[in-house]
Enzyme design. Structure first.
Site, PDB file in Angstrom:
ATOM      1  N   LYS A   1     -12.911  -5.823 -11.056  1.00  0.00           N
ATOM      2  CA  LYS A   1     -13.390  -5.457  -9.723  1.00  0.00           C
ATOM      3  C   LYS A   1     -12.635  -4.286  -9.109  1.00  0.00           C
ATOM      4  CE  LYS A   1     -16.490  -8.753  -9.603  1.00  0.00           C
ATOM      5  NZ  LYS A   1     -17.921  -8.446  -9.679  1.00  0.00           N
TER       6      LYS A   1
ATOM      7  N   SER B   1     -13.755 -17.144 -16.543  1.00  0.00           N
ATOM      8  CA  SER B   1     -14.848 -16.228 -16.894  1.00  0.00           C
ATOM      9  C   SER B   1     -14.559 -15.541 -18.224  1.00  0.00           C
ATOM     10  CB  SER B   1     -15.056 -15.190 -15.798  1.00  0.00           C
ATOM     11  OG  SER B   1     -13.857 -14.486 -15.537  1.00  0.00           O
TER      12      SER B   1
END
Length: 517
Positions: free
Chosen positions: A66, A308
């Site tokens: 991110k 994840s």
């Protein structure tokens, strides 16, 4: 690098093909270290007939994929004029985007407000606040759509800039111009057969998939979803408002342990990736497999990642089972594992010593375990001036509460926090302070203290010259009100303020070991 290149934006430098190779420092700012993350071979997991790789986005400065999104969104808003100097930035996020935005906003001097559901890992909100952001928590039951609605209301009411990561085109563009190009550069000579990725905003999924379709059309794009929450791989369309935002939660959305993935709606980028044929196939992954493979990556590959990353690698391992000999498979590993210490991922990791560790320790006789080489077993001689120092400190009527301790001892800080929060005046004698280290005075004071009390631990806390004990004894005495009674009975009474659950001030690792909430 030429001066004019240094003064361009970080996003522009990342779009330069010459920036795909690692650039030595010094860098103009932390933002210039974003991207160019490594692809590494997976050697101990998976079948031997394929070559399995992982792209480790934890090598970004804030340890997640991110970082790319955050930089791109802010710099795009600066260029367009949507973000004014000094304007507050706000975003709804499960955490990694918030951490990345906190870094970017700290460097660029924008105030930041993050809205996050209360069920995401505590480490994330602590990191964001540590980086200077304000964190607003929303009820877990309202899920992602709830935190987005709260952020929207706050942005409108206060005139703040909202990043809108789920529909901001700069998100996709960042991955098309950086992540995809890095991957193509790494596999230019050998080719890439499969690229495996999960998705949240789907900026990574769409951006990288578009880049691979243009320059490596033979690469198959594998999209990964939680097995119990397959929202994109369903026949149920996402209800949307006129501006494209989700109108409500997707009917297939369910709670799952893969934070950052598959919110309770289908993002517009995910939908576009599906309808434009960018996804070759879906690979569902169970929450249990995601956690297990993340643990295996750590224990067998030395790669620390979150659920994840474990889910993506679990999907890649499934792809590998039917892949042809010599196939090259790349799994996107979005972040690091350290921001999941309070989650199920670390649930089975012992805080105290395990039976095996106790057995290792037992291989050395108890009398030798903590003995420093060359240390004498004889009691040290007590210096008269140190003895006098201790007696004077305990008799000082102007400092009725005294703590002997160390400057950076966790247990000493537990007592400091108690006294500060309860407004209890006290004198701290830190025997390891710079002043008391002169002439070894601190060590001599410590030996005099040990001789007087018969205890060889710190801190040691006294009220009115009488020993209360160490950190646990002091906090327990405050909890059962006996400490307050002592303070109130002093010649110069001290009225302590209230504190809820004083034992929670003990070090976090100790509370965890004792099973405290």
């Amino acid at each position: 690098m030429a001066l004019q290149n240094i003064q361009t934006s970080a996003a522009e430098r990342h779009s330069d093909p010459r920036a795909l190779t690692y650039l030595p420092g010094p860098f103009p700012s932390i933002l210039d270290t974003i991207g160019r993350t490594p692809v590494v071979r997976i050697n101990n997991l998976g079948p031997q007939h394929v070559e399995l790789y992982a792209k480790l986005e934890a090598f970004n400065p804030m340890a997640s994929v991110k970082d790319r999104l955050a930089l791109a969104v802010i710099e795009a808003a600066e260029r367009s004029g949507d973000l004014k100097p000094g304007q507050t930035v706000i975003e709804a996020t499960s955490g990694n985007t918030g951490i990345a935005l906190a870094m970017v906003c700290a460097q660029k001097r924008y105030p930041l407000v993050i809205v996050m559901a209360e069920n995401f890992s505590i480490e994330r909100r602590v990191l964001m606040r540590f980086l200077g952001a304000k964190v607003i928590l929303t009820p877990a039951a309202e899920r992602a759509t709830g935190m987005m609605a709260t952020a929207e209301r706050l942005a409108t009411a206060n005139g703040w800039f909202m990043c809108r990561q789920f529909e901001n085109d700069a998100n996709v563009e960042a991955h098309l111009t950086t992540t995809a190009r890095e991957i193509m550069s790494d596999f230019e000579k050998v080719g890439l057969n499969y690229w495996v990725s999960g998705f949240g905003t789907a900026g990574t999924l769409k951006g990288v998939a578009e880049g691979l379709r243009q320059h490596s059309p033979a690469t198959q794009i594998i999209a990964v979803e939680p097995e119990n929450a397959q929202i994109l791989n369903s026949d149920i369309p996402q209800a949307r408002l006129s501006d494209g935002r989700p109108a409500r939660s997707h009917p297939n959305s369910r709670a799952h342990p893969i934070q950052g993935w598959s919110p309770d709606f289908v993002s517009i980028f995910a939908e576009q990736a599906l309808h434009s044929g960018l996804i070759d196939r879906f690979q569902p992954v169970s929450g249990a497999d995601a956690l297990q493979v993340a643990q295996q990556l750590a224990a067998r590959e030395g790669i620390l990642c979150g659920p994840s990353g474990g889910a993506t690698m679990a999907a890649a391992l499934e792809v590998a089972k039917t892949a042809p000999n010599g196939a090259h498979i790349l799994a996107m590993i979005p972040d690091t594992g350290e921001r999941y210490l309070s989650t199920l991922l670390f649930d089975d990791v012992e805080v105290g010593m395990t039976a095996d560790e106790e057995e290792i320790l037992a291989s050395v006789p108890k009398t030798l375990r903590h003995q420093v080489p060359g240390q004498s077993s004889q009691a040290p001689e007590i210096a008269p001036q140190a003895e006098a120092f201790v007696e004077a400190a305990l008799a000082d009527e102007d400092a009725s509460v005294v703590m002997f301790g160390f400057e950076w001892c966790e247990f000493c800080w537990s007592v400091r926090k108690l006294f500060d929060r309860a407004a209890i005046p006290f004198r701290a004698i830190d025997v390891d302070s710079t002043e008391l280290r002169k002439g070894d005075a601190g060590s001599q004071i410590l030996q005099a203290l040990f001789a007087q009390t018969g205890l060889r631990t710190v801190p040691q806390v006294f009220v009115g010259g009488e020993l209360v004990g160490g950190a646990t004894e002091v906090l327990t005495a405050f909890e059962d009100l006996s400490l307050q009674a002592r303070l109130a009975s002093l010649p110069k009474p001290i009225n302590a303020g209230p504190i809820e659950d004083p034992l929670s001030l003990l070090p976090n690792w100790l509370n965890a070991a004792k099973g405290r909430e």
